[in-house]
Design an enzyme around this catalytic site. Structure first.
Site, PDB file in Angstrom:
ATOM      1  N   TYR A  98       0.817  -1.277  -0.130  1.00 19.88           N
ATOM      2  CA  TYR A  98      -0.086  -0.029   0.062  1.00 19.88           C
ATOM      3  C   TYR A  98       0.861   1.329   0.007  1.00 19.88           C
ATOM      4  O   TYR A  98       1.852   1.197   0.652  1.00 19.88           O
ATOM      5  CB  TYR A  98      -0.897  -0.009   1.313  1.00 19.88           C
ATOM      6  N   THR A  99       0.500   2.181  -0.556  1.00 23.45           N
ATOM      7  CA  THR A  99       1.215   3.495  -0.984  1.00 23.45           C
ATOM      8  C   THR A  99       0.434   4.655   0.163  1.00 23.45           C
ATOM      9  O   THR A  99      -0.726   4.852  -0.183  1.00 23.45           O
ATOM     10  CB  THR A  99       1.245   4.298  -2.022  1.00 23.45           C
TER      11      THR A  99
END
Length: 279
Positions: A98-99
């Protein structure tokens, strides 16, 4: 003689006070300019407390995680991501990338904007999380490396949750007055309600009209819609992204079928492999 001794003592006291002032000044400069302690470790899982959970829409949550201290920074290079561990309903540990939508200029916390899928392993875990729960994460991860002004312009092709690395890169560029990089973002979704971070993206387009260009594409648009319709086509890329050149790069992030189609479109339009990057 006594007067001379008194003068010597006064001189010594003056020198001592001056030395203390110099040392104190140097200490202050060091303290003021020291880099905040970064938290992430690529080889070690760390736990982060969910301080706030916001329901953005029926299937999107914004998760605000606290760092160890109010002055800590995550330590995530621009365009890279973290590995997040979720627990499936049967107790199985599952890891997904996830960013965060935050940058290291955001001190003491980091945010994740997550679309929750019922069949998703980690996204469903995020949907079940409650304030006070802990997330295990490690990083940074990723091949993308960015320095201000390393290209004249970015074309960005994003689909669904693939907007998060694009948003992170765009925000870093736009918040840096020295970075003149232009951004041309095509963002595709199924419906209007699926558009993530729309308020922020619209604000970028409004506040930086010469630097940030935005084109939405919907597969199922509402009745009144002035954006693209259907899937992102070669013509849409040609019309909304900078043409092939040595000083531009096209970034891609979306579902695998979209990434494959976008790569074929970019190849057909003459973008070399060096001009393309897929998150």
């Amino acid at each position: 003689m006594g007067q001379v001794q008194q003068q010597d003592r006064a001189t010594q006291v003056g020198l001592s006070l001056a030395l203390v002032a110099v040392v104190a000044g140097a200490a202050y400069v060091w303290y003021a300019n020291r880099k905040p302690r970064t938290v992430l470790r690529p080889d070690r899982w760390l736990k982060f407390k969910l301080a706030k959970k916001e329901q953005v829409s029926h299937n999107v949550v914004k998760l605000h995680f606290a760092l160890p201290t109010p002055k800590s920074v995550l330590g995530l290079p621009i365009g890279q991501h973290i590995s997040c561990m979720g627990i499936d309903t049967d107790g199985t540990e599952v890891v997904r990338p996830y960013t965060p939508t935050t940058l290291d200029s955001d001190v003491g916390f980091f945010d994740l904007v997550v679309k929750v899928y019922k069949e998703g392993k980690v996204s469903a875990y995020f949907g079940r999380m409650k304030e006070g729960d802990y997330l295990s994460a490690k990083g940074p991860k990723g091949r993308f490396s960015y320095k201000p002004n390393q290209v004249r312009a970015f074309g960005m092709l994003a689909g669904g949750t693939g907007i998060t690395p694009m948003y992170q890169v765009a925000r870093a560029i736009l918040e840096n007055p020295e970075d003149k990089t232009k951004i041309h973002l095509i963002y595709a979704n199924v419906t209007y309600d699926d558009i993530l971070l729309k308020e922020d993206l619209d604000r970028f387009a409004r506040e930086y009209p010469d630097q940030f260009k935005l084109y939405y594409v919907l597969n199922q648009p509402p009745t009144e819609w002035d954006g693209g319709v259907g899937y992102v086509s070669k013509g849409m890329i040609e019309a909304n992204c900078p043409p092939p050149a040595d000083d531009i790069q096209v970034l891609r992030c979306g579902p695998p079928p979209m990434n494959k189609a976008m790569a074929a479109h970019c190849d057909a339009l003459g973008y070399s492999k060096v001009m393309q990057f897929q998150f």
